[in-house]
Design an enzyme around this catalytic site. Structure first.
Site, PDB file in Angstrom:
ATOM      1  N   ARG A 182      14.984  12.973  -6.223  1.00 11.07           N
ATOM      2  CA  ARG A 182      13.415  12.396  -5.984  1.00 11.07           C
ATOM      3  C   ARG A 182      12.470  13.491  -6.267  1.00 11.07           C
ATOM      4  O   ARG A 182      12.369  14.526  -5.502  1.00 11.07           O
ATOM      5  CB  ARG A 182      13.366  11.714  -4.682  1.00 11.07           C
ATOM      6  CG  ARG A 182      12.079  11.408  -4.303  1.00 11.07           C
ATOM      7  CD  ARG A 182      12.121  10.541  -3.034  1.00 11.07           C
ATOM      8  NE  ARG A 182      12.479   9.273  -3.139  1.00 11.07           N
ATOM      9  CZ  ARG A 182      12.272   8.178  -2.476  1.00 11.07           C
ATOM     10  NH1 ARG A 182      11.336   8.421  -1.345  1.00 11.07           N
ATOM     11  NH2 ARG A 182      12.604   7.154  -2.654  1.00 11.07           N
ATOM     12  N   HIS A 196      11.107   4.062 -10.485  1.00  8.49           N
ATOM     13  CA  HIS A 196      12.152   3.985  -9.230  1.00  8.49           C
ATOM     14  C   HIS A 196      13.200   3.027  -9.845  1.00  8.49           C
ATOM     15  O   HIS A 196      13.409   1.870  -9.132  1.00  8.49           O
ATOM     16  CB  HIS A 196      11.256   3.472  -8.167  1.00  8.49           C
ATOM     17  CG  HIS A 196      11.983   3.841  -6.684  1.00  8.49           C
ATOM     18  ND1 HIS A 196      13.200   4.389  -6.839  1.00  8.49           N
ATOM     19  CD2 HIS A 196      11.588   3.685  -5.552  1.00  8.49           C
ATOM     20  CE1 HIS A 196      13.733   4.501  -5.355  1.00  8.49           C
ATOM     21  NE2 HIS A 196      12.819   3.962  -4.654  1.00  8.49           N
ATOM     22  N   GLN A 214      15.287   0.994  -7.057  1.00 12.53           N
ATOM     23  CA  GLN A 214      14.621   0.136  -6.256  1.00 12.53           C
ATOM     24  C   GLN A 214      14.602  -1.408  -6.888  1.00 12.53           C
ATOM     25  O   GLN A 214      14.975  -2.208  -6.378  1.00 12.53           O
ATOM     26  CB  GLN A 214      13.059   0.482  -6.210  1.00 12.53           C
ATOM     27  CG  GLN A 214      12.261  -0.531  -5.319  1.00 12.53           C
ATOM     28  CD  GLN A 214      12.925  -0.622  -3.705  1.00 12.53           C
ATOM     29  OE1 GLN A 214      12.998   0.401  -3.093  1.00 12.53           O
ATOM     30  NE2 GLN A 214      13.246  -1.731  -3.448  1.00 12.53           N
ATOM     31  N   ASP A 229       3.192  -3.230  -3.241  1.00  9.87           N
ATOM     32  CA  ASP A 229       3.454  -1.810  -2.733  1.00  9.87           C
ATOM     33  C   ASP A 229       2.148  -1.032  -2.057  1.00  9.87           C
ATOM     34  O   ASP A 229       1.079  -1.570  -2.188  1.00  9.87           O
ATOM     35  CB  ASP A 229       3.881  -0.903  -3.875  1.00  9.87           C
ATOM     36  CG  ASP A 229       4.575   0.302  -3.436  1.00  9.87           C
ATOM     37  OD1 ASP A 229       4.902   0.582  -2.371  1.00  9.87           O
ATOM     38  OD2 ASP A 229       5.119   1.008  -4.390  1.00  9.87           O
ATOM     39  N   CYS A 289       9.283  -2.854  -1.554  1.00  5.33           N
ATOM     40  CA  CYS A 289       9.955  -1.735  -1.493  1.00  5.33           C
ATOM     41  C   CYS A 289      10.174  -1.022  -0.154  1.00  5.33           C
ATOM     42  O   CYS A 289      11.362  -0.559   0.105  1.00  5.33           O
ATOM     43  CB  CYS A 289       9.778  -0.854  -2.681  1.00  5.33           C
ATOM     44  SG  CYS A 289       8.226   0.202  -2.349  1.00  5.33           S
ATOM     45  N   ARG A 298      19.585  -1.696  -1.149  1.00  6.96           N
ATOM     46  CA  ARG A 298      19.623  -0.353  -1.644  1.00  6.96           C
ATOM     47  C   ARG A 298      21.093   0.024  -1.651  1.00  6.96           C
ATOM     48  O   ARG A 298      21.375   0.815  -2.452  1.00  6.96           O
ATOM     49  CB  ARG A 298      18.673   0.382  -1.293  1.00  6.96           C
ATOM     50  CG  ARG A 298      16.995  -0.127  -1.222  1.00  6.96           C
ATOM     51  CD  ARG A 298      16.684  -0.014  -2.514  1.00  6.96           C
ATOM     52  NE  ARG A 298      16.878   1.454  -3.097  1.00  6.96           N
ATOM     53  CZ  ARG A 298      15.929   2.544  -2.670  1.00  6.96           C
ATOM     54  NH1 ARG A 298      15.030   2.309  -1.983  1.00  6.96           N
ATOM     55  NH2 ARG A 298      16.182   3.739  -3.530  1.00  6.96           N
TER      56      ARG A 298
HETATM   57  N1  NVA Z   1       5.172   3.758  -4.782  1.00  5.66           N
HETATM   58  C1  NVA Z   1       5.708   4.357  -3.653  1.00  5.66           C
HETATM   59  C2  NVA Z   1       6.905   3.951  -3.357  1.00  5.66           C
HETATM   60  C3  NVA Z   1       7.561   4.574  -2.201  1.00  5.66           C
HETATM   61  C4  NVA Z   1       9.138   4.107  -1.886  1.00  5.66           C
HETATM   62  C5  NVA Z   1       5.531   5.939  -3.617  1.00  5.66           C
HETATM   63  O1  NVA Z   1       6.056   6.281  -4.810  1.00  5.66           O
HETATM   64  O2  NVA Z   1       5.392   6.422  -2.785  1.00  5.66           O
HETATM   65  N1   CP Z   2      11.783   2.352  -0.937  1.00  6.41           N
HETATM   66  C1   CP Z   2      12.266   3.336  -0.828  1.00  6.41           C
HETATM   67  O1   CP Z   2      12.428   3.979  -1.747  1.00  6.41           O
HETATM   68  O2   CP Z   2      11.972   3.908   0.313  1.00  6.41           O
HETATM   69  P1   CP Z   2      12.112   5.560   0.984  1.00  6.41           P
HETATM   70  O3   CP Z   2      11.057   6.292   0.224  1.00  6.41           O
HETATM   71  O4   CP Z   2      12.250   5.372   2.300  1.00  6.41           O
HETATM   72  O5   CP Z   2      13.265   5.959   0.205  1.00  6.41           O
END
Ligand code: NVA
Ligand code: CP
Length: 305
Positions: free
Chosen positions: A104, A131, A134, A219, A259, A287
């Site tokens: 990540r 992602h 997801q 989101d 998500c 997930r």
């Molecule tokens: N769009 C959000 C998703 C978190 C799971 C981010 O990238 O922070």
């Molecule tokens: N939706 C998701 O990826 O959540 P986290 O940021 O908690 O991993």
């Protein structure tokens, strides 16, 4: 390097997704029955996090444990990555010691570079751009609740971000319509070479997107890494909220997905997130089930067991 990776949703075919969903159903049912299934004994998953996480980390760690393997959590700041060791070198080393890696991070090219230098399969566990894990869980969850997503309409209200861009890639593979309503200045940027004109529509008005939709999703308006734009974004996205009034424009049996983490009252009203059309908790749980199927597939290929 010859390992198979999962870096963007478009990396896999429809047939591979159908296989993963079938496998997910089996693994989920097996867990529900309390059956032990440990095909990954002796395997190690390296989990490299440059951003925070709840769902992704827990899903991978619990999932790997259930499959009999070990998951190793690596916060990048506690590793030499955080002190500037080149990603190519880190990938070569971790790829020799671990069997599979999830990463990540910020820019997609970091995951792409890691994969190019890793012997082990690499999974994109969220970048600024995509992602895929997801969306894998999201589509599985929609199908679980409502059947095939082919020909359906998905309304996305809000940011053109990593999640909605991955939905866009999925629209082409599963042949559903994605209607994205975002404020001026936040239109979707297509970052790959594919033509999405048949399945993707950029709109401005959230009502137009929600009208007749089978699935409504949103989101946060400030994703991780964009915190410096917080104040401006909160103003720009003020009218991009999923409310009960907006949900009423969708089909009566439409579902709501997010998500998570969610900000009640910002991008979604609590009455929607915690309401009867919301399937966000199943979405979050899935997930883990889908990522188990994904790890099994990347490490063992198609199995019949
Ligand atoms: N769009 C959000 C998703 C978190 C799971 C981010 O990238 O922070
Ligand atoms: N939706 C998701 O990826 O959540 P986290 O940021 O908690 O991993």
């Amino acid at each position: 390097m010859s390992a198979k990776h999962f870096l963007q949703f478009k990396d896999f075919t429809r047939d591979e997704y159908e296989y993963l969903f079938a496998r997910t159903r089996i693994l989920k049912e097996r867990l529900r029955r309390g059956e032990l299934y440990r095909p990954l004994v002796g395997k190690t998953l390296a989990m490299i996090f440059e951003k925070t996480s709840t769902r992704t980390r827990v899903a991978f760690e619990a999932g790997m444990n259930q499959l009999g393997g070990h998951a190793m959590f690596l916060a990048s700041k506690d590793t030499q990555l955080g002190r500037g060791e080149p990603i190519e070198d880190v990938a070569r080393v971790i790829g020799r010691m671990c069997d599979i890696v999830m990463l990540r991070t910020y820019e997609q090219n970091i995951v792409d570079t890691f994969a190019a230098y890793s012997n082990a399969p690499v999974i994109n566990a969220l970048t600024n751009e995509y992602h895929p894990c997801q969306t894998l869980a999201d589509i599985f969850t929609y199908i679980e609740h409502r059947g095939s997503i082919e020909g359906k309409t998905v309304a996305w209200i809000g940011d053109s971000n990593n999640i909605s861009r991955t939905w866009m890639q999925a629209s082409r593979i599963f042949n559903f319509k994605l209607k994205l309503a975002s404020p001026k200045g936040y239109d979707m940027k297509v970052l790959d070479e594919l033509d999405y004109s048949a399945t993707f529509e950029q709109l401005r008005d959230p009502r137009e997107a929600a009208e007749g939709a089978d699935l409504v999703s949103t989101d946060v308006c400030v994703s991780m890494g964009y915190e410096r734009e917080s104040l401006q974004r909160r103003v720009d996205f003020l009218h991009y909220k999923v409310t009960t009034e907006l949900m009423a424009l969708a089909k009566p049996n439409a579902v709501f997905m997010h998500c998570l983490p969610a900000h009640r009252g910002e991008e979604v009203d609590p009455e929607v997130l915690d309401g009867p059309q919301s399937i966000v908790w199943d979405e979050a749980e899935n997930r883990m089930h889908t990522q188990k199927a994904l790890m099994e597939y990347l490490l063992l290929g198609r199995v019949n067991s």
